[in-house]
Design an enzyme around this catalytic site. Structure first.
Site, PDB file in Angstrom:
ATOM      1  N   GLU A  46       3.837   6.341 -11.161  1.00  0.00           N
ATOM      2  CA  GLU A  46       3.398   5.272 -10.247  1.00  0.00           C
ATOM      3  C   GLU A  46       1.889   5.050 -10.443  1.00  0.00           C
ATOM      4  O   GLU A  46       1.142   6.006 -10.682  1.00  0.00           O
ATOM      5  CB  GLU A  46       3.645   5.757  -8.803  1.00  0.00           C
ATOM      6  N   ASN A 109       2.788  -2.691  -4.995  1.00  0.00           N
ATOM      7  CA  ASN A 109       2.847  -1.466  -5.783  1.00  0.00           C
ATOM      8  C   ASN A 109       4.094  -1.619  -6.649  1.00  0.00           C
ATOM      9  O   ASN A 109       5.215  -1.553  -6.156  1.00  0.00           O
ATOM     10  CB  ASN A 109       2.959  -0.262  -4.833  1.00  0.00           C
ATOM     11  N   LYS A 126       7.573  -1.802  -4.774  1.00  0.00           N
ATOM     12  CA  LYS A 126       7.896  -0.668  -3.890  1.00  0.00           C
ATOM     13  C   LYS A 126       8.295  -1.143  -2.494  1.00  0.00           C
ATOM     14  O   LYS A 126       7.541  -1.884  -1.848  1.00  0.00           O
ATOM     15  CB  LYS A 126       6.683   0.260  -3.826  1.00  0.00           C
ATOM     16  N   GLU A 145      -1.637   2.900   1.689  1.00  0.00           N
ATOM     17  CA  GLU A 145      -0.701   1.960   1.040  1.00  0.00           C
ATOM     18  C   GLU A 145      -0.309   0.827   1.976  1.00  0.00           C
ATOM     19  O   GLU A 145      -0.096  -0.298   1.548  1.00  0.00           O
ATOM     20  CB  GLU A 145       0.540   2.702   0.558  1.00  0.00           C
ATOM     21  N   CYS A 171       8.019   6.354  -6.035  1.00  0.00           N
ATOM     22  CA  CYS A 171       7.504   7.444  -5.209  1.00  0.00           C
ATOM     23  C   CYS A 171       8.228   7.636  -3.885  1.00  0.00           C
ATOM     24  O   CYS A 171       9.292   8.204  -3.821  1.00  0.00           O
ATOM     25  CB  CYS A 171       6.001   7.293  -5.006  1.00  0.00           C
ATOM     26  N   ASN A 196       3.047   9.706  -7.007  1.00  0.00           N
ATOM     27  CA  ASN A 196       1.750  10.381  -6.764  1.00  0.00           C
ATOM     28  C   ASN A 196       1.931  11.067  -5.427  1.00  0.00           C
ATOM     29  O   ASN A 196       1.891  10.419  -4.375  1.00  0.00           O
ATOM     30  CB  ASN A 196       0.615   9.372  -6.587  1.00  0.00           C
TER      31      ASN A 196
HETATM   32  N1  CDV Z   1       2.657   7.622  -3.293  1.00  0.00           N
HETATM   33  C1  CDV Z   1       3.514   7.989  -2.334  1.00  0.00           C
HETATM   34  O1  CDV Z   1       4.396   7.239  -1.935  1.00  0.00           O
HETATM   35  N2  CDV Z   1       3.316   9.235  -1.794  1.00  0.00           N
HETATM   36  C2  CDV Z   1       4.110   9.737  -0.718  1.00  0.00           C
HETATM   37  C3  CDV Z   1       3.332  10.745   0.122  1.00  0.00           C
HETATM   38  C4  CDV Z   1       2.235  10.107   0.844  1.00  0.00           C
HETATM   39  C5  CDV Z   1       4.243  11.405   1.142  1.00  0.00           C
HETATM   40  C6  CDV Z   1       5.379  10.408  -1.207  1.00  0.00           C
HETATM   41  O2  CDV Z   1       6.447  10.128  -0.628  1.00  0.00           O
HETATM   42  O3  CDV Z   1       5.332  11.250  -2.093  1.00  0.00           O
END
Ligand code: CDV
Length: 310
Positions: A46, A109, A126, A145, A171, A196
């Protein structure tokens, strides 16, 4: 047998002042390694072109927009597209997308899937944006975000590519069981996702030691309960003082991890993924047509579950 050799190309940290050209150079090195190891598809993380900028609060929109791409490919990323095309390898790439729709500026995103001919064949924005929209200085670092992106509205429909049906996610999406089931019901045989994920979760620091466990738990469950391949790829390591988990992996439809990163840096893992193996699960324990009882799950897609409870 419908076999695709997939590469999960984990990236180590990207510094705040690291130019996109440098990140792209690192990705090309992983891509070349992947091609030499027989991969036809490589998955990057990501927001793979820059540092994870939502960790900093700013009200200066120009400062924020500088992290976004207005074109794809563009001058910085074209070498990745060209090298991938010359190697005959496709890829998944996560980045911050700035686009104009009906005269309105939008920030997403985003992840794209690029085929072996260098053409973007799928764009996913996303859907589940974690974090917060306002400055929360009590946190060791921010997760903005909800301030810098708006959520995508697409379903999890797969695209037919690389010999199978491939869906994209990003993510935080991976923590939501609905996305795997929705994708599977739409025919997906493989879900690609970059992430991430900080080790430290400010609202519930008592769970910090569980970050790695939860990462694999959700992806392995998603794979097994839907009879799909899942490829999860991290940006890992200490990035601007924030520790990000690694443990990028390739998961079989049985829920087994078949390849796993062992560092927090740039690292490639590969696995031969046979799409026909989805049937091991989907023709048996999770044969949706035979065993699902959707009439008993109406709250799953209700906007306001309390209105339907009886
Ligand atoms: N980049 C993300 O979406 N990170 C989230 C953290 C913040 C919980 C994740 O679900 O990994």
């Amino acid at each position: 047998m419908r076999e695709l050799v997939v590469g999960a190309a984990q990236l180590g940290p990207i510094a705040r002042d690291e130019p996109r050209e440098s990140a792209v150079g690192r990705m090309i090195a992983l891509l070349e390694d992947a091609a030499a190891r027989g991969c036809r598809l490589v998955v990057f993380p990501e927001l793979a072109l820059t540092t994870f900028f939502p960790r900093w609060y700013t009200e200066d929109q120009a400062e924020i927009d500088a992290w976004f791409e207005t074109d794809m490919p563009n001058a910085a990323t074209r070498p990745l597209f060209e090298r991938a095309k010359s190697l005959g390898v496709g890829f998944y790439l996560g980045y911050a997308e700035l686009t104009i729709e009906d005269g309105r500026t939008r920030h997403y995103n985003t992840a794209i899937l690029v085929n072996a001919g260098g053409r973007i064949i799928k764009r996913y924005r996303k859907v589940h944006l974690p974090g917060h929209a306002e400055n929360e200085p009590w946190r060791a670092f921010q997760h903005l975000e909800k301030r810098y992106f708006e959520p995508g509205e697409s379903f999890f429909e797969p695209v037919n590519a690389f010999g199978g049906e491939i869906a994209l996610a990003i993510c935080n999406d991976r923590r939501w069981p609905e996305i795997y089931r929705e994708a599977a019901l739409r025919g997906a045989e493989m879900v690609l996702l970059g992430y991430n994920t900080p080790v430290h979760y400010p609202p519930a620091p008592e769970h910090d030691h569980l970050q790695g466990f939860h990462n694999h738990l959700v992806m392995q469950a998603g794979a097994y309960q839907n009879g799909m391949w899942v490829v999860g790829v991290a940006k890992a390591g200490r990035e601007e003082g924030c520790d990000l988990i690694g443990e990028s992996c390739i998961i079989a439809p049985t829920g087994e991890i078949v390849a796993l990163c062992s560092t927090l840096g740039d690292e490639l893992i590969t696995a031969p993924c046979d799409f026909d193996r989805c049937a091991e699960i989907r023709s048996n324990v999770f044969n949706f047509a035979l065993h699902r009882r959707p009439q008993l799950y109406p709250l799953l897609s209700a906007d306001d579950p309390s209105s339907l409870q009886g």
